[in-house]
Design a protein around this motif. Structure first.
Motif, PDB file in Angstrom:
ATOM      1  N   MET A   1       0.837  -1.191   0.000  1.00 40.28           N
ATOM      2  CA  MET A   1       0.000   0.000   0.000  1.00 40.28           C
ATOM      3  C   MET A   1       0.877   1.247   0.000  1.00 40.28           C
ATOM      4  O   MET A   1       1.792   1.372   0.797  1.00 40.28           O
ATOM      5  CB  MET A   1      -0.908   0.013   1.231  1.00 40.28           C
ATOM      6  N   MET A   2       0.583   2.169  -0.933  1.00 41.95           N
ATOM      7  CA  MET A   2       1.395   3.369  -1.038  1.00 41.95           C
ATOM      8  C   MET A   2       1.020   4.347   0.064  1.00 41.95           C
ATOM      9  O   MET A   2      -0.160   4.587   0.340  1.00 41.95           O
ATOM     10  CB  MET A   2       1.226   4.032  -2.407  1.00 41.95           C
ATOM     11  N   SER A   3       2.043   4.938   0.690  1.00 46.13           N
ATOM     12  CA  SER A   3       1.828   5.922   1.744  1.00 46.13           C
ATOM     13  C   SER A   3       1.775   7.318   1.135  1.00 46.13           C
ATOM     14  O   SER A   3       2.416   7.594   0.128  1.00 46.13           O
ATOM     15  CB  SER A   3       2.966   5.833   2.768  1.00 46.13           C
ATOM     16  N   GLN A   4       0.972   8.190   1.751  1.00 42.21           N
ATOM     17  CA  GLN A   4       0.824   9.555   1.265  1.00 42.21           C
ATOM     18  C   GLN A   4       1.253  10.537   2.352  1.00 42.21           C
ATOM     19  O   GLN A   4       1.212  10.226   3.540  1.00 42.21           O
ATOM     20  CB  GLN A   4      -0.639   9.836   0.874  1.00 42.21           C
ATOM     21  N   LEU A   5       1.654  11.714   1.914  1.00 39.22           N
ATOM     22  CA  LEU A   5       1.957  12.778   2.863  1.00 39.22           C
ATOM     23  C   LEU A   5       0.672  13.313   3.479  1.00 39.22           C
ATOM     24  O   LEU A   5      -0.366  13.377   2.813  1.00 39.22           O
ATOM     25  CB  LEU A   5       2.681  13.936   2.156  1.00 39.22           C
ATOM     26  N   SER A   6       0.733  13.701   4.749  1.00 40.51           N
ATOM     27  CA  SER A   6      -0.401  14.382   5.358  1.00 40.51           C
ATOM     28  C   SER A   6      -0.563  15.748   4.698  1.00 40.51           C
ATOM     29  O   SER A   6       0.358  16.254   4.044  1.00 40.51           O
ATOM     30  CB  SER A   6      -0.178  14.549   6.862  1.00 40.51           C
ATOM     31  N   LEU A   7      -1.734  16.356   4.880  1.00 38.24           N
ATOM     32  CA  LEU A   7      -1.992  17.655   4.249  1.00 38.24           C
ATOM     33  C   LEU A   7      -0.982  18.698   4.700  1.00 38.24           C
ATOM     34  O   LEU A   7      -0.423  19.441   3.875  1.00 38.24           O
ATOM     35  CB  LEU A   7      -3.415  18.112   4.588  1.00 38.24           C
ATOM     36  N   THR A   8      -0.720  18.763   6.012  1.00 39.59           N
ATOM     37  CA  THR A   8       0.228  19.757   6.528  1.00 39.59           C
ATOM     38  C   THR A   8       1.626  19.504   5.993  1.00 39.59           C
ATOM     39  O   THR A   8       2.324  20.435   5.575  1.00 39.59           O
ATOM     40  CB  THR A   8       0.249  19.725   8.066  1.00 39.59           C
ATOM     41  N   ALA A   9       2.029  18.232   5.997  1.00 44.15           N
ATOM     42  CA  ALA A   9       3.362  17.894   5.511  1.00 44.15           C
ATOM     43  C   ALA A   9       3.486  18.215   4.023  1.00 44.15           C
ATOM     44  O   ALA A   9       4.516  18.727   3.571  1.00 44.15           O
ATOM     45  CB  ALA A   9       3.652  16.417   5.759  1.00 44.15           C
ATOM     46  N   ARG A  10       2.430  17.937   3.245  1.00 49.50           N
ATOM     47  CA  ARG A  10       2.472  18.242   1.825  1.00 49.50           C
ATOM     48  C   ARG A  10       2.611  19.746   1.582  1.00 49.50           C
ATOM     49  O   ARG A  10       3.366  20.185   0.708  1.00 49.50           O
ATOM     50  CB  ARG A  10       1.214  17.709   1.139  1.00 49.50           C
ATOM     51  N   GLN A  11       1.897  20.528   2.381  1.00 51.90           N
ATOM     52  CA  GLN A  11       1.998  21.979   2.250  1.00 51.90           C
ATOM     53  C   GLN A  11       3.417  22.447   2.547  1.00 51.90           C
ATOM     54  O   GLN A  11       3.956  23.301   1.840  1.00 51.90           O
ATOM     55  CB  GLN A  11       0.991  22.652   3.188  1.00 51.90           C
ATOM     56  N   ARG A  12       4.008  21.882   3.605  1.00 52.81           N
ATOM     57  CA  ARG A  12       5.379  22.256   3.963  1.00 52.81           C
ATOM     58  C   ARG A  12       6.359  21.856   2.850  1.00 52.81           C
ATOM     59  O   ARG A  12       7.252  22.622   2.478  1.00 52.81           O
ATOM     60  CB  ARG A  12       5.791  21.558   5.265  1.00 52.81           C
ATOM     61  N   TYR A  13       6.193  20.643   2.336  1.00 55.18           N
ATOM     62  CA  TYR A  13       7.117  20.157   1.329  1.00 55.18           C
ATOM     63  C   TYR A  13       6.960  20.932   0.022  1.00 55.18           C
ATOM     64  O   TYR A  13       7.947  21.283  -0.626  1.00 55.18           O
ATOM     65  CB  TYR A  13       6.904  18.663   1.093  1.00 55.18           C
ATOM     66  N   HIS A  14       5.720  21.226  -0.368  1.00 54.44           N
ATOM     67  CA  HIS A  14       5.507  22.018  -1.583  1.00 54.44           C
ATOM     68  C   HIS A  14       6.048  23.428  -1.414  1.00 54.44           C
ATOM     69  O   HIS A  14       6.559  24.027  -2.376  1.00 54.44           O
ATOM     70  CB  HIS A  14       4.019  22.042  -1.931  1.00 54.44           C
ATOM     71  N   ALA A  15       5.932  23.973  -0.199  1.00 51.04           N
ATOM     72  CA  ALA A  15       6.513  25.299   0.063  1.00 51.04           C
ATOM     73  C   ALA A  15       8.022  25.255  -0.105  1.00 51.04           C
ATOM     74  O   ALA A  15       8.638  26.191  -0.633  1.00 51.04           O
ATOM     75  CB  ALA A  15       6.136  25.766   1.467  1.00 51.04           C
ATOM     76  N   LEU A  16       8.632  24.129   0.343  1.00 49.18           N
ATOM     77  CA  LEU A  16      10.074  23.963   0.166  1.00 49.18           C
ATOM     78  C   LEU A  16      10.422  23.887  -1.312  1.00 49.18           C
ATOM     79  O   LEU A  16      11.369  24.530  -1.777  1.00 49.18           O
ATOM     80  CB  LEU A  16      10.540  22.696   0.883  1.00 49.18           C
ATOM     81  N   GLN A  17       9.654  23.130  -2.090  1.00 50.15           N
ATOM     82  CA  GLN A  17       9.908  23.028  -3.518  1.00 50.15           C
ATOM     83  C   GLN A  17       9.788  24.391  -4.196  1.00 50.15           C
ATOM     84  O   GLN A  17      10.597  24.745  -5.063  1.00 50.15           O
ATOM     85  CB  GLN A  17       8.926  22.037  -4.161  1.00 50.15           C
ATOM     86  N   THR A  18       8.773  25.152  -3.796  1.00 48.34           N
ATOM     87  CA  THR A  18       8.588  26.497  -4.365  1.00 48.34           C
ATOM     88  C   THR A  18       9.760  27.394  -4.016  1.00 48.34           C
ATOM     89  O   THR A  18      10.262  28.156  -4.861  1.00 48.34           O
ATOM     90  CB  THR A  18       7.277  27.117  -3.848  1.00 48.34           C
ATOM     91  N   ARG A  19      10.205  27.287  -2.764  1.00 43.14           N
ATOM     92  CA  ARG A  19      11.337  28.110  -2.317  1.00 43.14           C
ATOM     93  C   ARG A  19      12.600  27.759  -3.094  1.00 43.14           C
ATOM     94  O   ARG A  19      13.362  28.644  -3.510  1.00 43.14           O
ATOM     95  CB  ARG A  19      11.548  27.874  -0.819  1.00 43.14           C
ATOM     96  N   VAL A  20      12.834  26.467  -3.322  1.00 41.63           N
ATOM     97  CA  VAL A  20      14.000  26.037  -4.096  1.00 41.63           C
ATOM     98  C   VAL A  20      13.910  26.564  -5.522  1.00 41.63           C
ATOM     99  O   VAL A  20      14.885  27.083  -6.079  1.00 41.63           O
ATOM    100  CB  VAL A  20      14.115  24.498  -4.088  1.00 41.63           C
ATOM    101  N   ALA A  21      12.720  26.462  -6.131  1.00 42.00           N
ATOM    102  CA  ALA A  21      12.534  26.947  -7.510  1.00 42.00           C
ATOM    103  C   ALA A  21      12.790  28.449  -7.599  1.00 42.00           C
ATOM    104  O   ALA A  21      13.443  28.934  -8.535  1.00 42.00           O
ATOM    105  CB  ALA A  21      11.127  26.614  -7.988  1.00 42.00           C
ATOM    106  N   GLN A  22      12.278  29.204  -6.628  1.00 41.48           N
ATOM    107  CA  GLN A  22      12.480  30.648  -6.625  1.00 41.48           C
ATOM    108  C   GLN A  22      13.960  30.998  -6.443  1.00 41.48           C
ATOM    109  O   GLN A  22      14.480  31.913  -7.093  1.00 41.48           O
ATOM    110  CB  GLN A  22      11.643  31.286  -5.519  1.00 41.48           C
ATOM    111  N   THR A  23      14.616  30.247  -5.556  1.00 41.63           N
ATOM    112  CA  THR A  23      16.037  30.503  -5.298  1.00 41.63           C
ATOM    113  C   THR A  23      16.866  30.350  -6.565  1.00 41.63           C
ATOM    114  O   THR A  23      17.775  31.143  -6.830  1.00 41.63           O
ATOM    115  CB  THR A  23      16.568  29.539  -4.213  1.00 41.63           C
ATOM    116  N   TYR A  24      16.522  29.330  -7.359  1.00 38.61           N
ATOM    117  CA  TYR A  24      17.326  29.051  -8.550  1.00 38.61           C
ATOM    118  C   TYR A  24      16.715  29.598  -9.837  1.00 38.61           C
ATOM    119  O   TYR A  24      17.198  29.311 -10.923  1.00 38.61           O
ATOM    120  CB  TYR A  24      17.561  27.538  -8.661  1.00 38.61           C
ATOM    121  N   GLY A  25      15.649  30.383  -9.694  1.00 37.10           N
ATOM    122  CA  GLY A  25      15.085  31.066 -10.851  1.00 37.10           C
ATOM    123  C   GLY A  25      14.513  30.142 -11.903  1.00 37.10           C
ATOM    124  O   GLY A  25      14.635  30.397 -13.104  1.00 37.10           O
TER     125      GLY A  25
END
Length: 348
Positions: A1-25
């Motif tokens: 069974m595949m595990s999923q991120l919780s809603l809060t964790a997904r928000q945090r992780y997506h925020a990290l991805q967005t921050r990385v993308a912004q940092t590197y343009g």
């Protein structure tokens, strides 16, 4: 069974991805992207700042995979006088051009983070800072390869080579191949370097002094040489002091206050993570370099529910350099043995 991120964790992780993308343009960090050279230097600087040792040496971005060394020091004197009535002044070329360039190799630092870990971290405001621990491990890996790397394998094997010996050729291996005379391999006992009464060196101090004499003469009095010493050698030397004076509390305190690892062989001493436990190297910090190709850094952040984890792929072309081979001297740590004095004869 595949595990999923919780809603809060997904928000945090997506925020990290967005921050990385912004940092590197870039538009998104969820697909592989090439880090611009100026930003690759910034990323590299953050990795370097996570290690006191890396801050002391050179970690340099270069444009080519192969080329001439960058941090070439001055080799010889430059001051004199010429009678210009009889001949022209002739400037000297004193750069240490030894014909030994550098070569970089594709290097991967890929890490995973279990969804369960991201869920646990999601409640903390410093989620991004906790995730940045990855940079610290990249720094430690760089140091480990620098001291233990012996070859560049197409497919590395972490089980067979737990000290990352097959990722790249480190500083000691470069000296083995390019200036073998700068490494002490054995003493009077074939294949061994014996330390202790009756051995090749009565103590660590005499060993370091002898190693320092292997440095080319023009570099010996520059005032920047240091002795990098392994923890087992330091522990053995300090242990002998305690055995001799530790029974007296005031003397034991003097040993601690003197910080006995400060000077060996007339040189300031230093140790660092992953240095060979019985090793000695005499050089200057700015004689050790790590080069990376500033246009080669690539990154990719991926969610992988099939493995219940997030994945962070980092790659760049990287290599190790001893800038001036004659300014580096060391020993083969694997050949070191401690020699204990024979027991005293019983009194009649």
């Amino acid at each position: 069974m595949m595990s999923q991120l919780s809603l809060t964790a997904r928000q945090r992780y997506h925020a990290l991805q967005t921050r990385v993308a912004q940092t590197y343009g870039v538009g998104s960090a969820r697909e592989e992207f090439n880090v611009e050279p100026s930003l690759a230097q910034t990323l590299n600087d953050k990795i370097t700042l996570s290690s006191a040792f890396l801050q002391r040496i050179n970690v340099i971005g270069v444009s080519e995979i192969k080329g001439e060394k960058v941090m070439l020091g001055v080799n010889g004197t430059v001051t004199g006088r010429t009678d210009t009535d009889t001949k022209e002044r002739e400037p000297r070329n004193v750069l240490g051009l030894d014909g030994k360039g550098y070569e970089l190799h594709d290097t991967h630092s890929d890490v995973t983070l279990k969804f369960a870990t991201i869920d646990a971290w999601a409640k903390f405001k410093d989620f991004a800072e906790r995730y940045a621990a990855v940079r610290r491990q990249i720094a430690l890996d760089r140091i480990m390869i620098g001291w233990h790397g012996v070859k560049v394998a197409p497919n590395t094997d972490r089980v067979a080579f737990p000290l990352l010996q097959d990722v790249n050729k480190g500083w000691l291996q470069i000296v083995r191949e390019q200036a073998a005379q700068q490494l002490l391999v054995e003493g009077a006992t074939k294949g061994k370097i014996c330390i202790g009464i009756g051995g090749d060196y009565v103590n660590l101090d005499s060993l370091v002094f002898d190693v320092s004499l292997m440095i080319d003469e023009e570099f010996r009095d520059g005032g920047d040489l240091v002795a990098i010493i392994g923890r087992d050698l330091l522990a053995h030397d300090k242990g002998k002091l305690y055995a001799k004076q530790g029974h007296t509390p005031s003397e034991k305190q003097k040993v601690e206050l003197a910080q006995v690892i400060d000077t060996y062989g007339g040189l300031p001493s230093y140790t660092c993570p992953h240095f060979p436990a019985k090793g000695v190297v005499v050089t200057s910090f700015d004689n050790l370099s790590i080069y990376f190709q500033d246009s080669s850094w690539r990154r990719y952040l991926l969610e992988n529910p099939k493995r219940s984890r997030a994945e962070d792929y980092n790659s760049r072309n990287e290599g190790y350099v001893v800038e001036q081979l004659g300014k580096f001297a060391g020993i083969e740590a694997g050949n070191v043995e401690f020699v204990e004095p024979p027991p005293a004869e019983p009194e009649a």
